[in-house]
Design an enzyme around this catalytic site. Sequence first.
Site, PDB file in Angstrom:
ATOM      1  N   TYR A   1       8.229   5.117  59.061  1.00  0.00           N
ATOM      2  CA  TYR A   1       7.509   4.193  58.654  1.00  0.00           C
ATOM      3  C   TYR A   1       8.064   2.829  58.602  1.00  0.00           C
ATOM      4  O   TYR A   1       8.992   2.821  58.296  1.00  0.00           O
ATOM      5  CB  TYR A   1       7.194   4.596  57.109  1.00  0.00           C
ATOM      6  CG  TYR A   1       6.533   3.806  56.212  1.00  0.00           C
ATOM      7  CD1 TYR A   1       4.901   3.586  56.573  1.00  0.00           C
ATOM      8  CD2 TYR A   1       6.895   2.963  55.147  1.00  0.00           C
ATOM      9  CE1 TYR A   1       4.115   2.901  55.599  1.00  0.00           C
ATOM     10  CE2 TYR A   1       6.129   2.243  54.356  1.00  0.00           C
ATOM     11  CZ  TYR A   1       4.745   2.149  54.883  1.00  0.00           C
ATOM     12  OH  TYR A   1       3.964   1.260  53.874  1.00  0.00           O
TER      13      TYR A   1
ATOM     14  N   ASP B   1      15.408  -1.454  61.525  1.00  0.00           N
ATOM     15  CA  ASP B   1      14.937  -1.713  60.347  1.00  0.00           C
ATOM     16  C   ASP B   1      15.634  -1.122  59.092  1.00  0.00           C
ATOM     17  O   ASP B   1      15.775   0.000  58.779  1.00  0.00           O
ATOM     18  CB  ASP B   1      13.242  -0.823  60.446  1.00  0.00           C
ATOM     19  CG  ASP B   1      12.544  -0.775  58.905  1.00  0.00           C
ATOM     20  OD1 ASP B   1      13.013  -1.302  57.945  1.00  0.00           O
ATOM     21  OD2 ASP B   1      11.370  -0.870  59.074  1.00  0.00           O
TER      22      ASP B   1
ATOM     23  N   LYS C   1      13.157  -4.494  49.898  1.00  0.00           N
ATOM     24  CA  LYS C   1      13.729  -3.745  48.716  1.00  0.00           C
ATOM     25  C   LYS C   1      14.999  -4.436  48.119  1.00  0.00           C
ATOM     26  O   LYS C   1      14.793  -5.409  47.382  1.00  0.00           O
ATOM     27  CB  LYS C   1      14.220  -2.260  49.292  1.00  0.00           C
ATOM     28  CG  LYS C   1      12.926  -1.560  50.001  1.00  0.00           C
ATOM     29  CD  LYS C   1      13.157  -0.141  49.575  1.00  0.00           C
ATOM     30  CE  LYS C   1      11.953   0.561  50.729  1.00  0.00           C
ATOM     31  NZ  LYS C   1      10.858   1.275  49.897  1.00  0.00           N
TER      32      LYS C   1
HETATM   33  C1  LIG Z   1      11.945   1.580  56.654  1.00  0.00           C
HETATM   34  C2  LIG Z   1      10.924   0.962  55.951  1.00  0.00           C
HETATM   35  N1  LIG Z   1      10.061  -0.089  56.671  1.00  0.00           N
HETATM   36  C3  LIG Z   1       9.410  -0.699  55.976  1.00  0.00           C
HETATM   37  C4  LIG Z   1       8.800  -0.589  54.867  1.00  0.00           C
HETATM   38  C5  LIG Z   1       7.831  -1.222  54.193  1.00  0.00           C
HETATM   39  O1  LIG Z   1       8.187  -2.324  53.148  1.00  0.00           O
HETATM   40  P1  LIG Z   1       7.476  -2.550  51.976  1.00  0.00           P
HETATM   41  O2  LIG Z   1       6.915  -1.456  51.104  1.00  0.00           O
HETATM   42  O3  LIG Z   1       7.889  -3.821  51.259  1.00  0.00           O
HETATM   43  O4  LIG Z   1       6.174  -3.250  52.847  1.00  0.00           O
HETATM   44  C6  LIG Z   1       9.488   0.638  54.022  1.00  0.00           C
HETATM   45  C7  LIG Z   1       8.980   0.905  52.725  1.00  0.00           C
HETATM   46  O5  LIG Z   1       9.016   2.076  51.936  1.00  0.00           O
HETATM   47  C8  LIG Z   1      10.504   1.395  54.533  1.00  0.00           C
HETATM   48  O6  LIG Z   1      10.900   2.333  54.126  1.00  0.00           O
END
Ligand SMILES: Cc1ncc(COP(=O)(O)O)c(C=O)c1O
Length: 487
Positions: free
Chosen positions: A186, A281, A309
């Site tokens: 994700y 990421d 986060k």
């Molecule tokens: C690995 C990763 N990338 C991107 C995101 C997306 O972040 P946001 O919820 O701040 O849009 C998340 C959200 O859980 C994530 O776990």
Amino acid sequence: MIPGYAITEYPNTREIYAKMSRLLQLAPYKIKKDKMQQYLKYFEQKCARSKNLIQKAKKYIPGGVQHNLAFNYPFPLVITKAEGPYLYDIDGNQYIDFLQAGGPTLLGSNYAPVREKVIEVINECGPVTGLFHEYELKLAKEINKHMPAVEMFRMLGSGTESDMAVVRIARLATKKKKIIKLGGAYHGWSDQFVYGIHLPGTGRFEAHGIPSSYSKHTQEVFPNDIHALERQLRLNKLNGGTAAVILEPVGPESGTRPIDFEYNKQARELCDKYDALLIFDEVVTAFRLGMGGAQGYFKVKPDLTVFGKIVAGGYPGAGGVGGRRDLISYLAAGVESGKKRAYVGGTLSANPLSTAAGYYAIKEIERTDAAVKAGRAGDFLTKGLQKLIEKYELPFVAYNQGSICHLETVGTMFLKLNYLKIFKILKEIKKRKSAMEEFGAAYMAEGMVTLAGSRLYTSMADTPEILKDALSRFDRVFQNVYCDNSS
Ligand SMILES: Cc1ncc(COP(=O)(O)O)c(C=O)c1O
């Protein structure tokens, strides 16, 4: 063990995959019917105010709840208070918080030293002015101090936005289009990334409302298969090349499908060989794995890093992009014409509240050694879960990467898609998902909030006493399960 990092021992991924495939060969385990009835009674009898409020919310809010992570079964709970390791619902029930809002509250919920600083900043200048605030610089410098590969940093509103921004930079810098991700990962919910999410190989399964052209240049390769990554890079070379490979360095979905320790290094080498950028990421892993993030732990230097986060200390506006100076320069803001830039923006991005919260949270994580403490808590919890699994001779799988703990009781996310047997697989997913929901509800009725009943984040606030208490609650659930061979 790498000093200063949360992971004491990197999990043996082969062993995890072997255990997962054993779990999947069995019919799903479920909670005994009479026990499940008792758990459901808990919600009826002890959570009446939550039920009532959610009922009303359903009229105005789709599904009655705003967060994908909110537990829906049997109904979502309304939380009114958060403190350290605990959450409290509107009916006054206390829960050990292993959800941690999906990861940002490494210091524990509503951590006072950060909150007090945030209040000071708000009292002084409010949450936003649209102009520069010194905390923007302080935060960027602080990140650079711990992650030297982040030579420059631009803060954005969320992880989703930041994942969009890195793709734009990668395409502008390389003049190539293809982005390779790992199946199941994700990277936010932008049009191009609602592709191969949750289950590897699912491609556009969830891409309702997104024209296929938006995911035309997104590709997924099976996680933890370095040869599959090379094959895709090689194929792309014949067809315009690859702009970037994007990975969560612990594996898709916070390591739900863990990748081998060597994978990141090998991916770096492949990116160099095929002239593609490497993006980490680190929305979850930055500061949670240690001050240097996953890149520090694995000793692999990405070209670009995505933040979210913890970068805003659990406060709103949690996103950002960092990396090589020449690349991040494409995000130059301000009114400057004539230069090509990767266009990003955001009225509330990098506001004083988010930047101060991020800055003080990172400082506090460093001062208190929070990542390591939370990692030890993760070890304690996972070892305890493994002992319970042995005690009751269950096929469940528990492992952790520091403070990211996984407890697979049904293994839905590990099902292999087989398009020839798609209806059978979909039926199996449904069955296993519903078992997973029941586990989640049982944990909740036992006073513990988890992420989808299968992931648990630990924080610095999780003392051995709290974790022992949690383990005795898990024990009560595990002693009441059976293998449902009925269908
Ligand atoms: C690995 C990763 N990338 C991107 C995101 C997306 O972040 P946001 O919820 O701040 O849009 C998340 C959200 O859980 C994530 O776990």
